[in-house]
Write a protein that holds these residues in place. Structure first.
Motif, PDB file in Angstrom:
ATOM      1  N   SER A 187      42.303  31.976  25.697  1.00  0.00           N
ATOM      2  CA  SER A 187      41.399  33.152  27.091  1.00  0.00           C
ATOM      3  C   SER A 187      40.545  32.842  27.034  1.00  0.00           C
ATOM      4  N   LYS A 188      39.415  32.486  25.736  1.00  0.00           N
ATOM      5  CA  LYS A 188      37.979  32.542  25.335  1.00  0.00           C
ATOM      6  C   LYS A 188      37.937  31.931  26.131  1.00  0.00           C
ATOM      7  N   LEU A 233      43.208  34.862  42.960  1.00  0.00           N
ATOM      8  CA  LEU A 233      43.349  34.577  41.853  1.00  0.00           C
ATOM      9  C   LEU A 233      43.912  35.450  41.194  1.00  0.00           C
ATOM     10  N   PHE A 287      39.734  30.225  28.591  1.00  0.00           N
ATOM     11  CA  PHE A 287      40.005  30.072  30.110  1.00  0.00           C
ATOM     12  C   PHE A 287      37.795  31.129  31.362  1.00  0.00           C
ATOM     13  N   ARG A 288      37.833  32.765  30.668  1.00  0.00           N
ATOM     14  CA  ARG A 288      36.850  32.941  30.601  1.00  0.00           C
ATOM     15  C   ARG A 288      35.573  32.601  30.668  1.00  0.00           C
ATOM     16  N   GLN A 340      35.396  28.894  31.328  1.00  0.00           N
ATOM     17  CA  GLN A 340      34.853  28.340  32.358  1.00  0.00           C
ATOM     18  C   GLN A 340      35.971  28.961  33.729  1.00  0.00           C
ATOM     19  N   GLY A 341      36.814  29.782  34.054  1.00  0.00           N
ATOM     20  CA  GLY A 341      37.243  30.392  35.008  1.00  0.00           C
ATOM     21  C   GLY A 341      35.911  31.015  35.565  1.00  0.00           C
ATOM     22  N   LYS A 342      34.590  31.415  34.583  1.00  0.00           N
ATOM     23  CA  LYS A 342      33.356  31.833  35.520  1.00  0.00           C
ATOM     24  C   LYS A 342      32.812  30.967  35.539  1.00  0.00           C
ATOM     25  N   ILE A 394      34.239  28.119  37.349  1.00  0.00           N
ATOM     26  CA  ILE A 394      34.361  27.366  38.781  1.00  0.00           C
ATOM     27  C   ILE A 394      34.442  28.524  39.528  1.00  0.00           C
ATOM     28  N   VAL A 395      34.080  29.452  39.211  1.00  0.00           N
ATOM     29  CA  VAL A 395      33.409  31.250  40.530  1.00  0.00           C
ATOM     30  C   VAL A 395      31.936  30.678  40.937  1.00  0.00           C
ATOM     31  N   ASP A 396      31.617  30.157  39.983  1.00  0.00           N
ATOM     32  CA  ASP A 396      29.970  29.889  40.139  1.00  0.00           C
ATOM     33  C   ASP A 396      29.719  28.392  40.548  1.00  0.00           C
ATOM     34  N   PHE A 397      30.712  27.845  40.668  1.00  0.00           N
ATOM     35  CA  PHE A 397      30.602  26.874  41.292  1.00  0.00           C
ATOM     36  C   PHE A 397      31.285  26.960  43.068  1.00  0.00           C
ATOM     37  N   ILE A 398      32.144  27.723  43.258  1.00  0.00           N
ATOM     38  CA  ILE A 398      32.135  28.093  44.977  1.00  0.00           C
ATOM     39  C   ILE A 398      31.379  29.165  45.489  1.00  0.00           C
TER      40      ILE A 398
END
Lengths: 489, 489
Positions: free
Chosen positions: A3-4, A93, A6-7, A9-11, A13-17
């Motif tokens: 989960s760490k 999401l 994920f936090r 990498q997920g963020k 990817i949000v920035d990437f989008i």
């Protein structure tokens, strides 16, 4: 990935989008690649050992991104819009993040009930007759409702199958000497000749005949006189008309069949009228477009795709029926592991798949964050942009508009032979700054310009027009040059 | 919502999901709600004006979350697993974030080619015969391949429709005097009586007959002698056997049909053998389970769902066929806006829907971040946990195991009447600390315990067992108390 990670990498990817959308105008809208471009860069086997996510993401940027068509770019004018909005992305999401699927109420109470709520919201927004809603009044039995299907292809297929089942039940009584297979072999479906290819596919899969009715030259709507005649002739031949798919907003030219004329014929002949408004549906939320839906009261089922003009990510096709039992009869299964408390919005007998994701979530996010007015504004902006393009086109005598502009589609061609328009479209798509695809009207080639992006502005339309004009200069001069040359030779 | 707000809200949702998983064991796995719980809290109409996203998210937490079944909880032991992993969630986020859908190569070159690549990877990982792959060798024409369907229901339906079409073509030659509808009415499908309900639905939709073959008592596999006899009898009656769905890992008891015995019968009788391994598929990546797939060489098509045991988010059903043309023949449509460069992985004739999202992305992310070994480890952990549960069960003489444990499913009941087991399951699900659903074997009620979560550990199994034992104490004591009371009365 824990989960760490994920936090983190997920963020990213949000920035990437977000970055992607902030820079979306800066790149070609279609990639400059040839078939096989990706295959040759990727290994032919999966790795034995797991790799770090950062490496995979790097490869995503390096290999996948260069082969993406930028459907959400304001310079994308092909097909019809593929719905997208930030709230919808976040709804998906959450749905994927929780990983909670649904088929019965018990498997997902919140997802099941939310779908009932938003389908009624949506139905009311386009002012569907209340027979199509779950919500019931004192005067009305509680038998209609809506559900989310994957795509219009499924909405059409499942209603055709339900209609087939209902027709068999009815015709068995009328023709007690005929076997089911004889009745089946005489079933026939109708549509205009402008209908989407998914109707051909549905009729093929449902193993029923299909007759396409010619359309009126002036507006590509179904010729109702021809329909009446065809039904009469078919019945005289022993066929059983049982389903008609009316199109509101065809793929080719965004033409609208006249429900007020077709509906009474269907009613008289016991034909299940389905309405496919895949693209146009959200427009009916605007009073100025709602008359196009008049006659919906004759329909047994109706679908439109929020994943087209309504800012909702794929997939999300909204289907309403007046009689839920008709779908159930055609598709009911009842294994023990699904036998629990029942609820009106359960999907297991509404659809081909059993399991489904919580798609109501993104729809709810879209409806609440945009509201009725936000969606009206979005639709009207698309229409305004199409009208702007239409006016630019009208100023250039080399071009010819070939169908009426109703919503966000403008159909046009270069005057003269089809080859000129083909050469123009080819030149434009090769350049890749804007993207359009061809269409056909009465066998004649044309180019379809569609307003697609949520973010499209007047500048984008002027930009598209400048690209088209510049390429027309090139193509026509080239043509003239060639003609001159041939003349000399 | 603009890109700045998307950055902020998107990151908060990423954190929300990470928090959710970090605390997933702390709550009931099924919610304590009654039908209608959500409807009454939500307004009956969509808002006119758009609202702030933060309000919507607040309502999500307040109204939706309390009605969610926690499918990814290590205490969820119902149905079969619904695939989920952080890399897969991020793959879907990218796919939705870009909002780029696909049908033809031209509409999405990267998505189309990536699907070809990962379907070959996946096929090789379960050691499918090379006829099922896109990749071709010198000896093999280039005619097979795989694609991602929504669910196993679609994989089965589309292959049945392809088989129907192929059978019609073949039988027309053999029975030149029979009309198509006569041939259609004589088509018959086979499966074991343990097959998933989606086969019933597919046969209903395809309008063909279905015969379910009894299964062997010892392992619930299809009784091959009964199959041979049924085919003979049906043919003598003038029926046309054309499709058989073999099940590897049935829903009820995770039973496996014997492909090596069924295959030659299908081959001899020109029956299209489809294999549905929806749940069990990834197990074939482990050498110790691969023998269960022996005989796949006789099959014409094969599917398993990465969205079940393979850590991939819904929806993602992997389907392979030996002859892509068979699907194309049954579902081909060719509108002008799709007529561009063609590529072998194009989906438009493989599936019921036309448009599709880039599901290959999440699959690629899963395959690369877990690797073959990571997926093997995941499968083996599920089997180990099921075996642990089986051993705990064996130590308590009040319980009875009712089917062999092969993968992650343990079927059991309380000795004595079905009512005892029903009461036990009801008590457990009412408590909501763990969740299981019932099954049926030879008409007898049983409870299914399935290992579902990626994160499940030995402690979770011991916890589940303690919940079951404690409730059994309660139910059985209650039962005895009632008996005593009745005796006294």
């Amino acid at each position: 990935m824990d989960s760490k990670q994920f936090r983190e990498q997920g963020k990213q990817i949000v920035d990437f989008i977000a970055d992607y959308f902030e820079n979306i105008r800066s790149q070609r809208v279609i990639p400059d690649v040839r078939p096989g471009f990706l295959q040759k860069h990727l290994p032919t086997e999966a790795p034995s050992k797991g790799e770090e996510f950062v490496n995979v993401k790097e490869d995503f940027e390096k290999f996948i991104m260069p082969g993406i068509v930028h459907w959400q770019s304001p310079n994308f004018h092909a097909y019809y819009p593929c719905g997208h909005s930030f709230p919808a992305v976040l709804g998906d999401l959450l749905s994927g993040g929780l990983g909670s699927i649904m088929f019965s109420w018990a498997s997902n109470p919140a997802g099941t009930e939310l779908e009932v709520v938003v389908m009624d919201w949506l139905g009311k927004m386009v002012k569907l007759p209340e027979d199509f809603l779950f919500e019931f009044t004192k005067d009305k039995p509680h038998v209609g409702g809506g559900c989310i299907q994957n795509t219009a292809s499924e909405s059409i297929l499942v209603t055709m199958l339900a209609a087939r089942r209902a027709a068999l039940d009815r015709l068995r009584n009328r023709y007690p000497d005929d076997d089911d297979d004889v009745i089946m072999s005489r079933l026939i479906v109708y549509s205009s000749d402008q209908v989407h290819s998914c109707l051909d596919k549905a009729a093929m899969l449902a193993a029923v005949k299909l007759r396409k009715i010619p359309t009126n030259d002036e507006d590509q709507s179904m010729n109702v006189v021809a329909l009446e005649k065809a039904v009469k002739v078919d019945e005289a031949m022993g066929l059983h008309p049982f389903y008609l798919c009316a199109s509101l907003g065809t793929t080719s030219t965004c033409a609208f069949d006249d429900l007020k004329k077709i509906g009474p014929i269907c009613q008289r002949e016991s034909i299940w009228m389905h309405i496919d408004a895949a693209y146009s549906g959200p427009a009916f939320m605007c009073p100025e477009f709602r008359p196009l839906l008049d006659g919906v009261e004759f329909a047994e089922s109706f679908n439109f795709n929020p994943h087209k003009l309504m800012l909702t990510n794929f997939d999300c096709s909204a289907l309403w029926v007046k009689h839920r039992d008709m779908l159930k009869k055609a598709m009911h299964v009842d294994p023990i592991y699904l036998r629990k408390r029942s609820f009106m919005g359960e999907s297991k007998d509404w659809e081909i798949p059993l399991g489904r994701s919580m798609r109501a979530l993104k729809l709810w996010f879209v409806l609440r964050t945009y509201g009725l007015e936000g969606i009206q504004k979005h639709v009207r902006n698309h229409v305004k942009m199409a009208k702007l393009f239409e006016s630019l086109l009208a100023q250039d005598s080399r071009f010819e508009q070939v169908a009426k502009v109703v919503l966000g589609l403008v159909c046009f061609k270069l005057k003269g032979t089809a080859n000129k328009s083909k050469a123009l479209l080819k030149a434009i798509n090769n350049e890749g700054l804007i993207h359009m695809v061809p269409g056909e009207l009465n066998g004649a080639y044309m180019i379809r310009f569609v307003v697609c992006s949520e973010w499209v502005k007047e500048e984008d339309i002027h930009f598209a027009w400048s690209v088209i004009k510049r390429n027309a200069d090139k193509v026509l001069q080239g043509g003239e040059a060639r003609t001159r040359h041939m003349g000399v030779a």
